[in-house]
Design a protein around this motif. Structure first.
Motif, PDB file in Angstrom:
ATOM      1  N   ILE A   7       4.625 -12.043 -11.851  1.00  0.00           N
ATOM      2  CA  ILE A   7       6.023 -12.257 -11.518  1.00  0.00           C
ATOM      3  C   ILE A   7       6.222 -11.946 -10.036  1.00  0.00           C
ATOM      4  O   ILE A   7       5.969 -10.819  -9.586  1.00  0.00           O
ATOM      5  N   GLN A   8       6.662 -12.959  -9.300  1.00  0.00           N
ATOM      6  CA  GLN A   8       6.939 -12.803  -7.872  1.00  0.00           C
ATOM      7  C   GLN A   8       8.158 -11.912  -7.677  1.00  0.00           C
ATOM      8  O   GLN A   8       8.991 -11.779  -8.575  1.00  0.00           O
ATOM      9  N   HIS A   9       8.313 -11.370  -6.491  1.00  0.00           N
ATOM     10  CA  HIS A   9       9.477 -10.557  -6.159  1.00  0.00           C
ATOM     11  C   HIS A   9      10.774 -11.352  -6.379  1.00  0.00           C
ATOM     12  O   HIS A   9      11.794 -10.792  -6.772  1.00  0.00           O
ATOM     13  N   HIS A  50      -2.151  -5.209  -4.399  1.00  0.00           N
ATOM     14  CA  HIS A  50      -1.273  -4.271  -5.101  1.00  0.00           C
ATOM     15  C   HIS A  50      -0.262  -5.008  -5.981  1.00  0.00           C
ATOM     16  O   HIS A  50       0.299  -6.023  -5.584  1.00  0.00           O
ATOM     17  N   VAL A  51      -0.058  -4.495  -7.178  1.00  0.00           N
ATOM     18  CA  VAL A  51       0.990  -4.978  -8.081  1.00  0.00           C
ATOM     19  C   VAL A  51       1.614  -3.793  -8.795  1.00  0.00           C
ATOM     20  O   VAL A  51       1.072  -2.684  -8.791  1.00  0.00           O
ATOM     21  N   TYR A  52       2.756  -4.073  -9.423  1.00  0.00           N
ATOM     22  CA  TYR A  52       3.390  -3.118 -10.332  1.00  0.00           C
ATOM     23  C   TYR A  52       3.118  -3.622 -11.744  1.00  0.00           C
ATOM     24  O   TYR A  52       3.539  -4.719 -12.110  1.00  0.00           O
ATOM     25  N   VAL A  53       2.408  -2.838 -12.510  1.00  0.00           N
ATOM     26  CA  VAL A  53       2.097  -3.204 -13.892  1.00  0.00           C
ATOM     27  C   VAL A  53       3.315  -2.901 -14.757  1.00  0.00           C
ATOM     28  O   VAL A  53       3.925  -1.832 -14.622  1.00  0.00           O
ATOM     29  N   PRO A  80       4.071   5.653  -8.258  1.00  0.00           N
ATOM     30  CA  PRO A  80       2.977   6.471  -8.802  1.00  0.00           C
ATOM     31  C   PRO A  80       2.597   6.135 -10.245  1.00  0.00           C
ATOM     32  O   PRO A  80       1.460   6.341 -10.646  1.00  0.00           O
ATOM     33  N   GLU A  81       3.531   5.617 -11.014  1.00  0.00           N
ATOM     34  CA  GLU A  81       3.236   5.317 -12.406  1.00  0.00           C
ATOM     35  C   GLU A  81       2.757   3.889 -12.643  1.00  0.00           C
ATOM     36  O   GLU A  81       1.916   3.651 -13.509  1.00  0.00           O
ATOM     37  N   THR A  82       3.279   2.916 -11.904  1.00  0.00           N
ATOM     38  CA  THR A  82       2.988   1.524 -12.246  1.00  0.00           C
ATOM     39  C   THR A  82       2.159   0.765 -11.212  1.00  0.00           C
ATOM     40  O   THR A  82       1.719  -0.348 -11.492  1.00  0.00           O
ATOM     41  N   SER A  83       1.951   1.316 -10.027  1.00  0.00           N
ATOM     42  CA  SER A  83       1.168   0.615  -9.007  1.00  0.00           C
ATOM     43  C   SER A  83      -0.320   0.640  -9.331  1.00  0.00           C
ATOM     44  O   SER A  83      -0.874   1.689  -9.671  1.00  0.00           O
ATOM     45  N   ILE A 102       4.580  -8.642  -8.458  1.00  0.00           N
ATOM     46  CA  ILE A 102       4.039  -8.626  -7.113  1.00  0.00           C
ATOM     47  C   ILE A 102       5.106  -8.085  -6.170  1.00  0.00           C
ATOM     48  O   ILE A 102       6.261  -8.515  -6.217  1.00  0.00           O
ATOM     49  N   PRO A 103       4.730  -7.127  -5.308  1.00  0.00           N
ATOM     50  CA  PRO A 103       5.735  -6.555  -4.394  1.00  0.00           C
ATOM     51  C   PRO A 103       6.218  -7.588  -3.372  1.00  0.00           C
ATOM     52  O   PRO A 103       5.594  -8.630  -3.180  1.00  0.00           O
ATOM     53  N   VAL A 104       7.310  -7.247  -2.695  1.00  0.00           N
ATOM     54  CA  VAL A 104       7.915  -8.149  -1.712  1.00  0.00           C
ATOM     55  C   VAL A 104       6.940  -8.447  -0.583  1.00  0.00           C
ATOM     56  O   VAL A 104       6.978  -9.512   0.016  1.00  0.00           O
ATOM     57  N   GLN A 105       6.037  -7.526  -0.291  1.00  0.00           N
ATOM     58  CA  GLN A 105       4.993  -7.726   0.718  1.00  0.00           C
ATOM     59  C   GLN A 105       3.816  -6.840   0.377  1.00  0.00           C
ATOM     60  O   GLN A 105       3.940  -5.909  -0.406  1.00  0.00           O
ATOM     61  N   GLN A 106       2.690  -7.148   0.965  1.00  0.00           N
ATOM     62  CA  GLN A 106       1.500  -6.309   0.783  1.00  0.00           C
ATOM     63  C   GLN A 106       1.387  -5.374   1.973  1.00  0.00           C
ATOM     64  O   GLN A 106       1.911  -5.645   3.050  1.00  0.00           O
TER      65      GLN A 106
END
Length: 107
Positions: A7-9, A50-53, A80-83, A102-106
């Motif tokens: 999922i994109q930002h 990097h992503v947020y799970v 800290p929990e989902t990255s 996916i974060p807004v930027q890497q």
């Protein structure tokens, strides 16, 4: 085959079917998923995959190893929990349905 959802930002979703044995980063790269830069090619030497799970999937992933945890410090707005770094998540049957954001930027 396993289904992964990126999922994109912006909210745009990319649903991909993939065989097991690859990393989530390789799946993203091979399917041209925007936002997964993977500058180091999967060597766990950067934080550009990097992503947020999705929280419902955290318990199904292997724990972060020290190198991944250290590199996440350089990621853009790590949680800290989902990255997680997608180069460190191997696609297995257990991950069928995995959702990552996916974060807004890497970093």
């Amino acid at each position: 085959m396993v289904t992964l959802t990126f999922i994109q930002h912006s909210g745009e979703q990319h649903v991909v079917k993939t065989p097991t044995g690859l990393t989530v980063m390789e799946v993203a790269r091979d399917n041209n998923i925007p936002g997964i830069d993977a500058d180091c090619g999967g060597a766990c030497a950067c934080s550009t995959c990097h992503v947020y799970v999705d929280p419902s999937w955290i318990g199904k992933l292997p724990p972060k190893e020290e190198m991944e945890a250290d590199l996440l410090d350089f990621a853009h707005e790590p949680n800290p929990e989902t990255s997680r770094l997608t180069c460190q998540i191997e696609v297995t049957d257990v991950l069928d349905g995995l959702i990552v954001r996916i974060p807004v930027q890497q970093g």
